[in-house]
Scaffold this active site. Structure first.
Site, PDB file in Angstrom:
ATOM      1  N   ASN A 139       0.583  -1.269  -0.156  1.00  0.00           N
ATOM      2  CA  ASN A 139       0.027   0.045  -0.128  1.00  0.00           C
ATOM      3  C   ASN A 139       0.791   1.269   0.078  1.00  0.00           C
ATOM      4  OD1 ASN A 139       0.313  -1.499   2.787  1.00  0.00           O
ATOM      5  ND2 ASN A 139      -0.394   0.397   3.684  1.00  0.00           N
ATOM      6  N   GLN A 167      -4.960  -3.806  -2.143  1.00  0.00           N
ATOM      7  CA  GLN A 167      -4.504  -2.910  -3.010  1.00  0.00           C
ATOM      8  C   GLN A 167      -4.369  -3.348  -4.296  1.00  0.00           C
ATOM      9  OE1 GLN A 167      -4.062   0.456  -2.602  1.00  0.00           O
ATOM     10  NE2 GLN A 167      -3.968   0.235  -0.071  1.00  0.00           N
ATOM     11  N   SER A 186     -11.253  -5.334  -0.041  1.00  0.00           N
ATOM     12  CA  SER A 186     -11.858  -4.189   0.531  1.00  0.00           C
ATOM     13  C   SER A 186     -12.504  -3.499  -0.614  1.00  0.00           C
ATOM     14  CB  SER A 186     -10.932  -3.344   1.387  1.00  0.00           C
ATOM     15  OG  SER A 186     -11.630  -2.670   2.127  1.00  0.00           O
ATOM     16  N   CYS A 312      -3.158   4.402   7.819  1.00  0.00           N
ATOM     17  CA  CYS A 312      -3.103   3.797   9.175  1.00  0.00           C
ATOM     18  C   CYS A 312      -1.744   3.885   9.847  1.00  0.00           C
ATOM     19  CB  CYS A 312      -3.274   2.417   8.650  1.00  0.00           C
ATOM     20  SG  CYS A 312      -4.721   2.022   7.657  1.00  0.00           S
TER      21      CYS A 312
HETATM   22  N1  PMP Z   1      -4.564  -4.062   3.904  1.00  0.00           N
HETATM   23  C1  PMP Z   1      -4.060  -3.134   3.154  1.00  0.00           C
HETATM   24  C2  PMP Z   1      -2.875  -3.489   2.151  1.00  0.00           C
HETATM   25  C3  PMP Z   1      -4.672  -1.750   3.020  1.00  0.00           C
HETATM   26  O1  PMP Z   1      -3.937  -0.992   2.199  1.00  0.00           O
HETATM   27  C4  PMP Z   1      -5.626  -1.431   3.928  1.00  0.00           C
HETATM   28  C5  PMP Z   1      -6.133  -0.139   3.874  1.00  0.00           C
HETATM   29  N2  PMP Z   1      -5.308   0.795   4.178  1.00  0.00           N
HETATM   30  C6  PMP Z   1      -6.260  -2.305   4.575  1.00  0.00           C
HETATM   31  C7  PMP Z   1      -5.890  -3.648   4.660  1.00  0.00           C
HETATM   32  C8  PMP Z   1      -7.419  -2.152   5.628  1.00  0.00           C
HETATM   33  O2  PMP Z   1      -8.440  -1.968   4.996  1.00  0.00           O
HETATM   34  P1  PMP Z   1      -9.918  -1.550   5.457  1.00  0.00           P
HETATM   35  O3  PMP Z   1      -9.933  -0.090   5.652  1.00  0.00           O
HETATM   36  O4  PMP Z   1     -10.835  -2.409   4.495  1.00  0.00           O
HETATM   37  O5  PMP Z   1     -10.119  -2.185   6.821  1.00  0.00           O
END
Ligand code: PMP
Length: 371
Positions: A139, A167, A186, A312
């Site tokens: 990501n 991603q 997602s 995040c």
């Molecule tokens: N995994 C990856 C590789 C991501 O980029 C993200 C979002 N930043 C997530 C998990 C978390 O996704 P969600 O917002 O759907 O919980």
């Protein structure tokens, strides 16, 4: 013109998703578990969405469990493993894998931020983990991981393989992902609604329990299904998938032109994972000077949305484990910015961003915002 360059954080709702969501809410809002005719139709629609998603992922529909997104999918998977089951995860996984797989063995990445097949081979030989987890595309850097080869290796060794493809899906064709035992996805990363995603399991009767309660999702995840969001998610992916090849060709060129223009403006600019195959939309780069939050704020004032690393892990200075794993020093980490375009980002959008970076550089060199 759009100044939105944070598509790896989230995307706006695709018009096809919006239309599908509204239609599903108007016509099939009934509880799919109820017993009258309209509920039966909602249930059929839900199962049809599962079939269609299965076709897009190269997976049997029965393997798919709908969830609230990638974080839930990743957490559910790792929570299902026994305390004594060893897992190996790459050093660049998203926090929802890293934090959920607490005592995991670390698979290193090379200088390009890519997990090498040999590292996985050595890990399997030395430790015999029950499960290996390597994301499909990172990501932050956008570096593509050799998940298909790792999946084949794991299969030949009798080790389960999970890929967090949050991603990848919606950016690159996903029809081979079904070769992995577990797949995380997602919706909001590809024009679908937030709070909707899925986990693909190895078989229908995997003993994984996400949520206990009613019999929904074959008893694996209790709770009334969010059919409108699921329909919208599947619809977007169906709409965009046929265009992905053409988008990749066109957008990779725009991304590379952006890097070239930034280099001619800033001289020696370090792009992380530059020699690795990368997502067509992502550039993670170390600016020559000034703190990344200053860049972000000044660009934001000009109508551009960028990131200092994944949403995040940003907000905590110097906390990006991933960027460190990708080989950036503590000093460089403070100057890292992530740009992530979308399907519709035009050549002009990318070039306007270069001009804005130039203006901001002058502003920051002068000591900040003009009074
Ligand atoms: N995994 C990856 C590789 C991501 O980029 C993200 C979002 N930043 C997530 C998990 C978390 O996704 P969600 O917002 O759907 O919980």
């Amino acid at each position: 013109m759009t100044g939105y360059f944070d598509h790896n954080a989230t995307t706006s709702l695709h018009p096809a998703a919006r239309e599908a969501w509204l239609r599903a809410n108007e016509r099939h809002w009934h509880n799919p578990s109820s017993l009258y005719r309209d509920a039966g139709i909602a249930s059929q629609q839900l199962e049809s969405a599962r079939e269609r998603l299965g076709a897009l992922l190269g997976s049997e529909a029965e393997r798919i469990v709908f969830t609230s997104g990638a974080t839930e999918s990743n957490n559910a998977l790792f929570a299902s493993l026994g305390e004594d089951q060893l897992v190996a995860i790459s050093a660049i996984e998203h926090p929802s894998v890293r934090m959920a797989a607490r005592k995991a063995l670390d698979l290193p990445v090379n200088a390009n931020g890519v997990v090498e097949l040999d590292a996985v081979k050595m890990m399997i030989e030395a430790k015999r983990p029950a499960l290996v987890s390597v994301m499909a595309a990172n990501n932050e850097s956008g570096a593509l991981q050799p998940w298909r080869e790792i999946a084949a290796l794991c299969r030949s060794q009798g080790v389960l393989f999970h890929t967090d493809a949050a991603q990848w899906i919606g950016k690159i064709d996903a029809t081979s992902l079904g070769e992995c035992d577990f797949i995380t996805g997602s919706a909001h990363k590809f024009g679908g609604p937030k709070g909707c995603g899925f986990l693909v399991l190895p078989t229908e009767d995997s003993r994984l329990h996400f949520m206990r309660g009613g019999p929904q999702e074959s008893g694996r995840r209790a709770g009334t299904e969010n059919y409108p969001a699921i329909e919208a998610m599947v619809k977007t992916l169906e709409t965009i998938t046929p265009r992905l090849g053409e988008i990749e060709t066109e957008q990779s060129r725009r991304r590379d032109d952006f890097i070239a223009a930034m280099r001619s403006r800033f001289g020696d600019l370090r792009v992380i994972s530059e020699s690795a195959p990368r997502l067509w939309n992502t550039v993670l780069m170390v600016m020559p000077a000034h703190h990344n939050l200053k860049w972000l704020t000044a660009l934001s004032r000009r109508g551009f949305s960028i990131s200092t690393g994944s949403a995040c892990s940003s907000g905590k200075e110097g906390s990006s484990v991933v960027v460190t794993a990708l080989g950036a020093s503590v000093d460089e980490l403070k100057r890292v910015v992530r740009i992530s375009g979308g399907w519709e980002t035009s050549a002009e959008d990318w070039q306007t961003l270069v001009a804005a970076f130039g203006e901001v550089f002058e502003e920051l060199n002068r000591g900040g915002r003009p009074q």
